[in-house]
Scaffold this motif. Structure first.
Motif, PDB file in Angstrom:
ATOM      1  N   ALA A 166      48.030  42.595  41.590  1.00 41.99           N
ATOM      2  CA  ALA A 166      47.595  43.240  40.343  1.00 41.99           C
ATOM      3  C   ALA A 166      48.771  43.940  39.665  1.00 41.99           C
ATOM      4  N   LEU A 169      49.995  42.022  36.789  1.00 43.41           N
ATOM      5  CA  LEU A 169      49.147  42.109  35.594  1.00 43.41           C
ATOM      6  C   LEU A 169      49.372  43.429  34.863  1.00 43.41           C
ATOM      7  N   CYS A 204      35.084  40.074  34.229  1.00 47.84           N
ATOM      8  CA  CYS A 204      36.022  38.964  34.487  1.00 47.84           C
ATOM      9  C   CYS A 204      35.251  37.642  34.507  1.00 47.84           C
ATOM     10  N   HIS A 250      41.283  42.434  44.023  1.00 53.84           N
ATOM     11  CA  HIS A 250      41.652  42.387  42.605  1.00 53.84           C
ATOM     12  C   HIS A 250      41.678  40.922  42.152  1.00 53.84           C
ATOM     13  N   THR A 252      41.842  38.125  38.389  1.00 51.04           N
ATOM     14  CA  THR A 252      41.974  38.023  36.937  1.00 51.04           C
ATOM     15  C   THR A 252      41.556  36.642  36.453  1.00 51.04           C
ATOM     16  N   TRP A 254      42.709  33.879  33.520  1.00 49.57           N
ATOM     17  CA  TRP A 254      43.984  33.587  32.871  1.00 49.57           C
ATOM     18  C   TRP A 254      43.734  32.431  31.929  1.00 49.57           C
ATOM     19  N   ARG A 295      43.882  37.787  29.424  1.00 51.21           N
ATOM     20  CA  ARG A 295      43.621  38.079  30.840  1.00 51.21           C
ATOM     21  C   ARG A 295      42.547  39.158  30.979  1.00 51.21           C
ATOM     22  N   THR A 297      41.318  41.370  33.804  1.00 48.58           N
ATOM     23  CA  THR A 297      41.727  41.738  35.162  1.00 48.58           C
ATOM     24  C   THR A 297      40.804  42.811  35.718  1.00 48.58           C
ATOM     25  N   GLN A 401      36.648  34.871  40.676  1.00 46.41           N
ATOM     26  CA  GLN A 401      36.987  36.284  40.456  1.00 46.41           C
ATOM     27  C   GLN A 401      35.949  37.200  41.110  1.00 46.41           C
ATOM     28  N   TYR A 425      48.957  34.278  42.699  1.00 48.02           N
ATOM     29  CA  TYR A 425      49.554  34.344  41.348  1.00 48.02           C
ATOM     30  C   TYR A 425      50.849  33.530  41.308  1.00 48.02           C
TER      31      TYR A 425
END
Ligand code: FES
Ligand SMILES: [Fe+2]
Length: 440
Positions: A166, A169, A204, A250, A252, A254, A295, A297, A401, A425
């Motif tokens: 995170a 982000l 999310c 966590h 996100t 994208w 995004r 998040t 998510q 990521y």
């Protein structure tokens, strides 16, 4: 105390994932959430830009406690528990301001902006009163890229470990500015009659965009803008579109930002110039990540950062009961953007994210509808969160998510560790450039 692991069930072979609806209804579950993570992990407190001058303070609730978020007279940012060491009254009763001292109005004990106890009326009557040890209590405090977090657990892990990916982000937000990101003064405070975790899921959730927000999308398209949600309506464009597990619960979404914002030609030139300067600072690839994607998040347990480029929303929430949630929302933007772009962002904050905007009331309605539906939990005990489970690369329209959130929730509340899902990521997007690293 940990609860028996009966709330989350997954079957990797069948590709099914479900969550028991007791998690949205039970007081026992809420108590376990407080004891097992709200009292133990890092919680979002505020952004450094909210406190300009020494003595500035903001009173807010974090993890169910009243907190004074303040910059002391020497310029150090602090979190002070807003309760008098004498007999408990809040020593700060204003929402925000600038103070030299915080004087408790009950009997007049006074504290410095660094929390130290500086004066006690009729102090001679005490046979022994150690002022040193009677300052306002300060939870653990740390920051990352301008975002301040606190923890009520003195043994909490380092914030940088907790944030895991995170951090990337948060950097993608922080690095959008040359002079520092700045929170727009003020906040939206609202509540909903639904469990807090429904809003973490919703925040999310790309899947609901075209159904719940159809009115908004149609309105924006009629004005000449293409909201990025529209890409997923099946136009066949080949673009990178992921749900990403950022570690530690966590996650996100994208997705690419398409269309043009509703600003003047001059505004577009300013946006292009800002982008050009960012390319010079951080390179084209990093700039594309920061400015040409959108995004949503979530940072476990209760922080949301939605960066849709036409505005960046910070949101936190906290349960008032299993079926009611208090929510706060802020806007953050690069400090150096001029009045037109700032006005455009604030306008979006009001018309899209605000409690009276075109998105939030629709989301709240959907979540309150879920909560009403949960009255059938004896007959219909499970919610299905399987979408995209087993796909090589789940997208923003899938539910990786939420599953990421739920696995972490399940581990902390019950101790049961389910295997993680999804590429990291770095695997999906490649490592960030050295240039970008230096700046963040
Ligand atoms: S409760 Fe604050 S001075 Fe007594
Ligand atoms: Fe929504």
């Amino acid at each position: 105390m940990k609860l028996q692991p009966r709330f989350v069930q997954e079957d990797r072979v069948a590709g099914t994932f479900r969550v028991h609806r007791d998690v949205f209804l039970s007081q026992e579950v809420l108590e376990a959430e407080k004891a097992e993570f709200f009292d133990k992990v890092w919680l979002y407190l505020g952004h450094e830009s909210e406190l300009d001058k020494p003595g500035d303070f903001i009173a807010r609730q974090v993890g169910g406690r009243p907190i004074i978020f303040t910059k002391d007279r020497k310029g150090q940012i602090r979190a002070l528990l807003n309760t008098c060491r004498h007999r408990g009254a809040q020593v700060c009763r204003e929402d925000f301001g600038n103070a030299k001292i915080f004087t408790c109005f009950y009997h007049g004990w006074a504290y410095g902006t660094d929390g130290s106890l500086v004066s006690v009326p009729d102090a001679d009557s005490y046979s022994s009163l150690d002022r040193e040890s009677h300052g306002l209590v300060q939870p653990k405090l740390d920051s990352y890229s301008g975002f301040y977090f606190l923890s009520y657990n003195p043994d909490v892990e380092p914030l940088t470990d907790y944030l895991a990916d995170a951090k990337e982000l948060l950097d993608l937000v922080a690095n959008q500015s040359e002079s520092g990101m700045a929170v727009v003064k003020g906040a939206h405070h609202y509540s909903m009659k639904a469990n807090w975790k429904l809003l973490m899921e919703n925040s999310c959730d790309g899947y609901h965009g075209m159904s719940v927000h159809q009115t908004y999308v149609e309105m924006m398209m009629s004005l000449g803008m293409t909201p990025s949600l529209v890409k997923q309506s099946g136009d066949g464009a080949v673009v990178a579109d992921y749900g990403i597990n950022l570690g530690n619960g966590h996650a996100t979404t994208w997705f690419p930002e398409l269309g043009r914002p509703l600003i003047s030609e001059r505004g577009l030139e300013l946006v292009a110039a800002h982008r050009e300067r960012m390319v010079e600072r951080l390179g084209e690839e990093y700039t594309r990540r920061a400015l040409n994607t959108s995004r949503n998040t979530i940072v476990f347990p209760n922080l949301v950062i939605v960066d849709l480029n036409f505005g960046i929303q910070i949101r936190t929430m906290f349960p008032l009961s299993p079926t009611e949630t208090a929510i706060t929302g802020w806007q953050i933007s690069p400090a150096e953007v001029g009045d037109e772009l700032k006005g455009y962002r604030i306008d979006n904050a009001l018309t899209f994210w605000g409690p009276g905007g075109l998105a939030t009331p629709d989301d709240v309605e959907a979540l309150e509808q879920c909560q009403i539906g949960f009255a059938t939990s004896k007959e219909v005990p499970w919610s299905d969160i399987s979408k995209g489970f087993g796909k090589p690369r789940p997208t923003t329209f899938d539910e990786l998510q939420m599953r990421t959130f739920w696995r972490r929730w399940n581990f902390l509340v019950t101790g049961e560790q389910l295997p993680e899902e999804g590429e990291s990521y770095a695997q999906l997007l490649g490592p960030i450039s050295e240039k970008a690293k230096v700046s963040s």
